[in-house]
Design an enzyme around this catalytic site. Sequence first.
Site, PDB file in Angstrom:
ATOM      1  N   TYR A 142     -10.055 -12.357  -4.189  1.00  0.00           N
ATOM      2  CA  TYR A 142     -10.844 -13.558  -3.893  1.00  0.00           C
ATOM      3  C   TYR A 142     -10.533 -14.704  -4.858  1.00  0.00           C
ATOM      4  O   TYR A 142     -10.873 -15.852  -4.592  1.00  0.00           O
ATOM      5  CB  TYR A 142     -12.354 -13.257  -3.935  1.00  0.00           C
ATOM      6  CG  TYR A 142     -12.825 -12.291  -2.860  1.00  0.00           C
ATOM      7  CD1 TYR A 142     -11.952 -11.808  -1.901  1.00  0.00           C
ATOM      8  CD2 TYR A 142     -14.140 -11.868  -2.815  1.00  0.00           C
ATOM      9  CE1 TYR A 142     -12.376 -10.922  -0.927  1.00  0.00           C
ATOM     10  CE2 TYR A 142     -14.574 -10.976  -1.837  1.00  0.00           C
ATOM     11  CZ  TYR A 142     -13.679 -10.507  -0.897  1.00  0.00           C
ATOM     12  OH  TYR A 142     -14.097  -9.633   0.065  1.00  0.00           O
ATOM     13  N   LYS A 192      -7.318   2.186  -5.180  1.00  0.00           N
ATOM     14  CA  LYS A 192      -6.335   2.584  -4.175  1.00  0.00           C
ATOM     15  C   LYS A 192      -5.028   2.798  -4.932  1.00  0.00           C
ATOM     16  O   LYS A 192      -3.995   2.162  -4.671  1.00  0.00           O
ATOM     17  CB  LYS A 192      -6.228   1.469  -3.105  1.00  0.00           C
ATOM     18  CG  LYS A 192      -5.421   1.833  -1.885  1.00  0.00           C
ATOM     19  CD  LYS A 192      -6.079   2.852  -0.966  1.00  0.00           C
ATOM     20  CE  LYS A 192      -5.133   3.244   0.155  1.00  0.00           C
ATOM     21  NZ  LYS A 192      -5.573   4.447   0.885  1.00  0.00           N
ATOM     22  N   ASP A 224     -10.805   4.543   0.540  1.00  0.00           N
ATOM     23  CA  ASP A 224     -11.018   5.018   1.920  1.00  0.00           C
ATOM     24  C   ASP A 224     -11.912   6.252   1.924  1.00  0.00           C
ATOM     25  O   ASP A 224     -12.814   6.396   2.757  1.00  0.00           O
ATOM     26  CB  ASP A 224      -9.679   5.277   2.637  1.00  0.00           C
ATOM     27  CG  ASP A 224      -8.600   5.818   1.720  1.00  0.00           C
ATOM     28  OD1 ASP A 224      -8.872   5.984   0.517  1.00  0.00           O
ATOM     29  OD2 ASP A 224      -7.478   6.091   2.198  1.00  0.00           O
ATOM     30  N   ASP A 248     -17.081  -5.549  -2.294  1.00  0.00           N
ATOM     31  CA  ASP A 248     -17.738  -6.364  -1.269  1.00  0.00           C
ATOM     32  C   ASP A 248     -18.033  -5.508  -0.040  1.00  0.00           C
ATOM     33  O   ASP A 248     -19.145  -5.480   0.497  1.00  0.00           O
ATOM     34  CB  ASP A 248     -16.793  -7.531  -0.910  1.00  0.00           C
ATOM     35  CG  ASP A 248     -17.478  -8.589  -0.061  1.00  0.00           C
ATOM     36  OD1 ASP A 248     -18.683  -8.473   0.189  1.00  0.00           O
ATOM     37  OD2 ASP A 248     -16.782  -9.529   0.368  1.00  0.00           O
ATOM     38  N   ASP A 252     -21.814  -3.486   1.092  1.00  0.00           N
ATOM     39  CA  ASP A 252     -22.480  -3.735   2.375  1.00  0.00           C
ATOM     40  C   ASP A 252     -22.733  -2.415   3.105  1.00  0.00           C
ATOM     41  O   ASP A 252     -23.786  -2.221   3.708  1.00  0.00           O
ATOM     42  CB  ASP A 252     -21.627  -4.650   3.270  1.00  0.00           C
ATOM     43  CG  ASP A 252     -21.992  -6.114   3.081  1.00  0.00           C
ATOM     44  OD1 ASP A 252     -22.693  -6.423   2.101  1.00  0.00           O
ATOM     45  OD2 ASP A 252     -21.584  -6.946   3.915  1.00  0.00           O
TER      46      ASP A 252
END
Length: 357
Positions: A142, A192, A224, A248, A252
């Site tokens: 970001y 990852k 994942d 992020d 959620d």
Amino acid sequence: MEKKIAVIKGDGIGPEIVTEALKVLDKVGEKYGHKFEYTDVLMGGCAIDVTGEPLPKETVDVCLASDSVLLGAVGGPKWDTLPGDKRPEAGLLGIRGALKLFANIRPAKLIPALKGACPLKEEITENGLDLVIVRELIGGAYFGKRDTHVDENGVKTASDSMAYSDYEVERIARVAFDMARKRRSKVHSVDKANVLDSSRLWREVTHKVAAEYPDVEFSDILVDNTAMQLVHNPAQFDVIVTENLFGDILSDEASMITGSLGMIPSASLGEGTLGLYEPIHGSAPDIAGQNKANPIATILSVAMMLRYSFDMAAEADAIEAAVDKVLNNGYRTGDIMSEGNKLVSCSEMGDLVAAEI
Ligand code: NAD
């Protein structure tokens, strides 16, 4: 104690929910002998309307001069067609950067009175769901270099780079380990590392930090797998620490499995005690101005402010207990309403919680 709080009511339901949170905070001040002084500042759509900018300099200055910042929510359809850097949400990224808030803390906890709202089967949540996601907030994709260009053959390409430096990983890892020590002493670091270089550095640094916290149980987990484990066996998690983009998405997901968006607070912290506290939901334009919004996420954000910025644990506990009591007494705003309970408005919910302090 006297504390200065910058208040960003924002757009949509922002002003309604913040008003209720301040009502509760005033009650805490009265009961525990603290003075909370509020300064209203503009950010988001309302700031664009008045100043042309989503984050006026005056707002940043007032926030920096305050002990803490409370935010409602920003954004709405009125400003959706503006270019990216002029949209209300640009204010959010801007204020996090300006205040150097690198750690976002988001609890996800199943509230017993709202068990029915959890979308997971009871056999999955029978061991509980009480975790915190510690998300790196001002690095990664970001905030990395981005580019969109068209080459000589007319092919359009866009890229975003995900970069992390060792010190950025180290400071967020420390936040997670320190938090775990105050909870159930368990940290999962999400990356990852089987694909990304930035994740391999993340792993190297988190392992170094973990060695300084031998009392905290530590493991790595791929992003994942984390997404799957959150809906398969959420009880295994205590503190999850991860980079900005993964955080992020996972935060959620974690919020969703608790059942209601209107219930979840968050804190964004930097090196010192100045923090930005806000509900995780948006400005809910569909119910704005109707006195229907659930103010509990904002009220619980104030509890986090007392705990993390002002070191007022007893006062924070009092707010959380008041919310539990009101829910156990069967009062609900529309978003969490179910049969047999009593429907109340946003302002009535604020009154009820304040009365229980
Ligand atoms: P949203 O969270 O505003 O709303 C999603 C749904 O949840 C809506 O049906 C809404 O009515 C409901 N809801 C949300 N909060 C509620 C509450 N406290 N009580 C009762 N119901 C509630 O998400 P969205 O609709 O995707 O976004 C609306 C606007 O908010 C957009 O402009 C978006 O950019 C912005 N937004 C801002 C923030 C922020 O300020 N931090 C975060 C997310 C979205």
